[in-house]
Write an enzyme that holds these catalytic residues in place. Structure first.
Site, PDB file in Angstrom:
ATOM      1  N   ASP A   1      -7.042  -1.284  -0.305  1.00 40.90           N
ATOM      2  CA  ASP A   1      -6.358  -1.648   0.935  1.00 40.90           C
ATOM      3  C   ASP A   1      -6.794  -3.046   1.349  1.00 40.90           C
ATOM      4  O   ASP A   1      -7.983  -3.347   1.395  1.00 40.90           O
ATOM      5  CB  ASP A   1      -6.703  -0.636   2.041  1.00 40.90           C
ATOM      6  CG  ASP A   1      -5.817  -0.781   3.249  1.00 40.90           C
ATOM      7  OD1 ASP A   1      -4.885   0.035   3.408  1.00 40.90           O
ATOM      8  OD2 ASP A   1      -6.061  -1.730   4.040  1.00 40.90           O
TER       9      ASP A   1
ATOM     10  N   GLU B   1       0.128  -2.365   2.915  1.00 40.94           N
ATOM     11  CA  GLU B   1      -0.857  -3.165   2.178  1.00 40.94           C
ATOM     12  C   GLU B   1      -1.792  -2.256   1.401  1.00 40.94           C
ATOM     13  O   GLU B   1      -2.921  -2.600   1.100  1.00 40.94           O
ATOM     14  CB  GLU B   1      -1.587  -4.118   3.131  1.00 40.94           C
ATOM     15  CG  GLU B   1      -2.708  -3.590   3.983  1.00 40.94           C
ATOM     16  CD  GLU B   1      -2.368  -2.482   4.982  1.00 40.94           C
ATOM     17  OE1 GLU B   1      -1.257  -1.922   4.937  1.00 40.94           O
ATOM     18  OE2 GLU B   1      -3.248  -2.161   5.790  1.00 40.94           O
TER      19      GLU B   1
END
Ligand code: GTP
Length: 551
Positions: A419, A462
């Site tokens: 992430d 993301e």
């Protein structure tokens, strides 16, 4: 008048019949035949067009040799209602035999697809022959008769059988292939192609008389009238295949409606004919059906090709071949001076095979296109458009494969969840486009660090993940750290600005002899490790300590 004489000792190969000729009403008898009406038979007499008169041919065959000669008169076309033969040796009395398309095939003197007769002339004698050829109704009369020695005739019919065998064998092979394609691909188009091929085969069985000889020898009615039905079915199936194959309802809706209208017309004609109507005009209608098909198909193929249906070019080429053959054949049966006899018909039969092969190429290239579109659709359905990594769906299907195929020798499977840190800030500072560039950079970096067997995906947002089979958790850790450090040490350049970034990673062992998480649990477990990494200040890797479902 003097009879035309033919020296039987000079026969060899195919010898075109030379004779005296006259034409009368159908019911004329030999005894009443006017002697003064005989005239030499000429090339221009061979094709009589559509007629219902009786055509008489007279000649004398002489045998100057010391042995009897067995010889054959062969009619060229497989359709002739009646062929009567009067013959006598020297000046004996006339013998009379009648051969007819309206009799069972078995009643023929010679087991051959067209009406032909075998005669024998003893040594040093003459045989006087008078032929009477006629149709009961109107039909296209072809008076090309040829003479053969018996041996030459047998050789001819063997060679013919070989060629016809090749033709029908190849056509049946195409039928088989198209039926297989229809069954495997479950595509109706391939079935329509098979139907078209079968109707084409039926037409040729009718035309060259082999159907009557081998398949329905006891049905002279069908032999004589069936070809009207075969031609109409041919027209119908050709239009059906064309409509379906070229997507006419979508690409050319007006043409599609026209085709449907013509098909409807053919069906009505067929029904009317089966109920006994239209008998006087069916000859013209069935031939028009052929001509219409031959004219329409190449044009429609061309238009479809211009509309970017790439395989329509093969369709167009196929029909151009057929149409050219058909036009030449129609010309040769109607324009007496062309005098090609039946040979254009043989060429047309070869053209039919070529046409069918070209159509098979068209069908094959459509199948190839279908296949690549199918593959493209599957890839797109499993792909993240921005980074071109896989997506959640790919992860699920690949993980299910691993799960179902786990065995003792399988390496343990690890899930890395990656992430981007504080991505919201990057978006805020450099805009959404800048953020996208960073996402793509990370996608590339992950790809570079993964092998062909590893599953690298972006969940959206993301968040990324890697599913990787490795020897130990240490190796998984090394992989995660390598990616993390490379990402942190290589900022992204966007519009002359340097974007610094880091990422956090959570690792979980998800599938091994000891751990077997299901597809829903793998995410939860890796996410909990990721959460810890974020909590601990980001830009770091954490392990999942106690996988859910650990056995
Ligand atoms: N540029 C871009 N931004 C996206 C995309 N998908 C999601 N985002 C943004 O990604 C950001 C994610 O923010 P958060 O979930 O708060 O997480 P974060 O800012 O990375 O913070 P941490 O994960 O806690 O480090 C949001 O601003 C989304 O709008 C995308 O496809 N492109």
């Amino acid at each position: 008048s003097q009879n035309t004489e033919i020296n039987l000792s000079k026969l060899g190969g195919t010898v075109l019949l030379e004779a005296d000729y006259q034409r009368t009403q159908v019911n004329m008898e030999l005894a009443k035949l006017p002697e003064n009406r005989w005239r030499p038979f000429q090339q221009a007499d061979i094709l009589q067009g559509i007629t219902n008169q009786a055509h008489w041919l007279r000649f004398t065959a002489t045998n100057p040799t010391d042995q009897a000669i067995h010889w054959v008169i062969r009619g060229e076309t497989s359709f002739l209602d009646y062929l009567e033969i009067y013959y006598r040796n020297d000046s004996g009395t006339f013998q009379h035999e009648t051969y007819s398309d309206w009799h069972d095939f078995q009643q023929r003197q010679i087991n051959y697809r067209t009406l032909s007769a075998g005669l024998s002339t003893p040594a040093h004698t003459k045989t006087e022959v008078i032929l009477k050829a006629y149709f009961i109704g109107n039909d296209t009369m072809n008076l090309r008769f040829s003479l053969y020695t018996s041996d030459d005739f047998n050789r001819l019919s063997q060679r013919e059988n070989l060629l016809y065998g090749l033709f029908y064998g190849a056509m049946l092979l195409l039928v088989l292939l198209s039926l297989m394609a229809a069954a495997i691909l479950r595509q109706i188009k391939a079935l329509f192609y098979a139907a078209f091929l079968i109707s084409s085969i039926l037409c040729w069985l009718m035309v060259n008389g082999l159907g009557f000889q081998y398949l329905w020898p006891h049905s002279p009615e069908w032999h004589n009238q069936g070809f009207h039905i075969a031609y109409l079915i041919f027209g119908f199936t050709a239009l059906q295949f064309g409509r379906s194959f070229l997507f006419l309802s979508q690409t050319l809706p007006k043409v599609n409606r026209l085709f449907i209208a013509i098909q409807l017309l053919y069906s009505l004609i067929l029904i009317a004919y089966l109920f006994g109507y239209l008998e006087n005009v069916i000859l013209y209608i069935s031939h028009s059906a052929l001509a219409t098909t031959a004219l329409l198909m190449p044009v429609v193929g061309f238009i479809a090709w211009r509309k970017r249906i790439s395989y329509a070019v093969w369709f167009m080429a196929a029909w151009l071949i057929y149409s050219t053959g058909l036009i030449l054949t129609l010309m040769s049966t109607t324009i007496a001076n062309l005098n090609w006899g039946n040979s254009p018909l043989d060429w047309l039969q070869m053209a039919t095979l070529l046409e069918s092969i070209f159509l098979m190429v068209a069908v094959s290239s459509w199948i190839i296109e279908l296949n690549s579109e199918h593959k493209k659709a599957i890839t797109l359905a499993h792909q993240d458009p921005l980074t071109e990594l896989g997506n959640r769906r790919l992860l699920q299907s690949r993980y299910t494969d691993y799960y179902n195929n786990l065995n003792d020798r399988s390496l343990p499977l690890f899930m890395l969840v990656i992430d981007l840190d504080s991505f919201k800030e990057i978006n805020d500072n450099y805009g959404h486009d800048g953020g996208d560039v960073v996402l793509k950079e990370l996608g590339c970096l992950i790809k570079q660090n993964c092998g062909a067997e590893d599953v690298a995906i972006r969940f959206g947002g993301e968040e990324f993940a890697i599913l990787v089979a490795l020897n130990s958790i240490e190796e998984a850790w090394e992989l995660a750290e390598r990616i993390r450090l490379q990402f942190a040490n290589n900022p992204t350049y966007y519009c002359n600005q340097q974007i610094k970034h880091t990422l956090s990673c959570g690792i979980a062992e998800v599938l091994s002899k000891d751990v077997q998480l299901n597809v829903n649990e793998i995410m939860r477990c890796a996410d909990s490790a990721l959460y810890k990494a974020k909590q601990a200040g980001r830009n770091q890797t954490h392990l999942c300590e106690s996988p859910v479902g650990k056995s």
